[in-house]
Design a protein around this motif. Structure first.
Motif, PDB file in Angstrom:
ATOM      1  N   UNK A  80      -4.411 -20.243 -10.548  1.00 13.99           N
ATOM      2  CA  UNK A  80      -4.833 -19.018 -11.216  1.00 13.99           C
ATOM      3  C   UNK A  80      -4.669 -19.202 -12.713  1.00 13.99           C
ATOM      4  N   UNK A  81      -5.801 -19.377 -13.372  1.00 14.77           N
ATOM      5  CA  UNK A  81      -5.850 -19.545 -14.824  1.00 14.77           C
ATOM      6  C   UNK A  81      -7.127 -18.831 -15.282  1.00 14.77           C
ATOM      7  N   UNK A  82      -7.032 -17.481 -15.447  1.00 22.58           N
ATOM      8  CA  UNK A  82      -8.242 -16.699 -15.745  1.00 22.58           C
ATOM      9  C   UNK A  82      -9.081 -17.330 -16.844  1.00 22.58           C
ATOM     10  N   UNK A 148       8.588 -36.714   5.440  1.00 18.40           N
ATOM     11  CA  UNK A 148       8.505 -35.286   5.774  1.00 18.40           C
ATOM     12  C   UNK A 148       7.061 -34.890   6.062  1.00 18.40           C
ATOM     13  N   UNK A 149       6.907 -34.139   7.091  1.00 14.28           N
ATOM     14  CA  UNK A 149       5.600 -33.561   7.453  1.00 14.28           C
ATOM     15  C   UNK A 149       5.748 -32.057   7.395  1.00 14.28           C
ATOM     16  N   UNK A 150       4.642 -31.371   7.406  1.00 13.70           N
ATOM     17  CA  UNK A 150       4.678 -29.918   7.380  1.00 13.70           C
ATOM     18  C   UNK A 150       3.863 -29.391   6.224  1.00 13.70           C
ATOM     19  N   UNK A 151       3.827 -28.089   6.109  1.00 13.45           N
ATOM     20  CA  UNK A 151       3.018 -27.422   5.115  1.00 13.45           C
ATOM     21  C   UNK A 151       3.896 -26.933   3.971  1.00 13.45           C
ATOM     22  N   UNK A 152       3.421 -27.132   2.755  1.00 12.91           N
ATOM     23  CA  UNK A 152       4.119 -26.602   1.576  1.00 12.91           C
ATOM     24  C   UNK A 152       3.135 -25.767   0.778  1.00 12.91           C
ATOM     25  N   UNK A 153       3.673 -24.991  -0.159  1.00 12.82           N
ATOM     26  CA  UNK A 153       2.850 -24.121  -0.981  1.00 12.82           C
ATOM     27  C   UNK A 153       3.274 -24.238  -2.436  1.00 12.82           C
ATOM     28  N   UNK A 154       2.300 -24.218  -3.335  1.00 12.48           N
ATOM     29  CA  UNK A 154       2.584 -24.121  -4.778  1.00 12.48           C
ATOM     30  C   UNK A 154       1.547 -23.204  -5.375  1.00 12.48           C
ATOM     31  N   UNK A 155       1.901 -22.607  -6.491  1.00 13.65           N
ATOM     32  CA  UNK A 155       0.958 -21.713  -7.140  1.00 13.65           C
ATOM     33  C   UNK A 155       1.356 -21.413  -8.552  1.00 13.65           C
TER      34      UNK A 155
END
Length: 156
Positions: A80-82, A148-155
């Motif tokens: 998100x960078x308007x 490591x496996x799995x789902x991560x999130x960044x924002x």
């Protein structure tokens, strides 16, 4: 100007993480956000009515010439960078055929292509390149080393 295509709307993107012998396939493109060169995994915008898997297969073919098999979801990134806003999904992929070659983006004319180069970048060399999203050269590299496996999130 291609940048107007991506302004002031939510864009859903699907990208593939293709790793071969400790190197990831990356595409260098002219960023519509910064108008500078960045490296990203191949992928692109989801079309209405298209599944993420179909989108990723289509984008990979268009950009790299490769057919792929889509694996596990590894990461979700919100950018998100308007006036730009994108939600990006990163999946593990494996090559299933085709011939590796830089393709093009059919949404852009030949004189406004964003794609510039295609190559495998050694994971150890990620810090030497302007790679996006930042997750790839920070958290993803650590997760790969740790298995490591799995789902991560960044924002942001």
């Amino acid at each position: 100007m291609p940048e107007s295509t991506y302004r002031e709307r939510l864009r859903i993107r699907v990208n593939g993480l293709l790793i071969d012998d400790e190197a990831m396939l990356m595409v260098k493109l002219r960023s519509p956000v910064t108008d500078s060169g960045i490296w990203m995994p191949p992928g692109g915008g989801l079309k209405y009515g298209e599944t993420m898997e179909a989108c990723l297969a289509r984008e990979f073919r268009e950009e790299t010439g490769l057919r792929i098999e889509v694996g596990a979801l590894r990461h979700i990134n919100e950018f998100l960078n308007p006036p730009f806003h994108a939600v990006e999904f990163y999946f593990e992929v494996t090559a299933a055929g085709g011939e590796l070659a830089l393709g093009n983006d059919p949404e852009h004319t030949s004189d406004s292509q964003l794609l510039q180069k295609l190559k495998f970048i050694e994971l150890e060399e990620f810090s030497s390149y302007p790679i996006m999203p930042e997750y790839l050269y920070t958290q993803f590299l650590r997760e790969q080393k740790e298995g490591k496996k799995g789902i991560s999130f960044s924002g942001k």
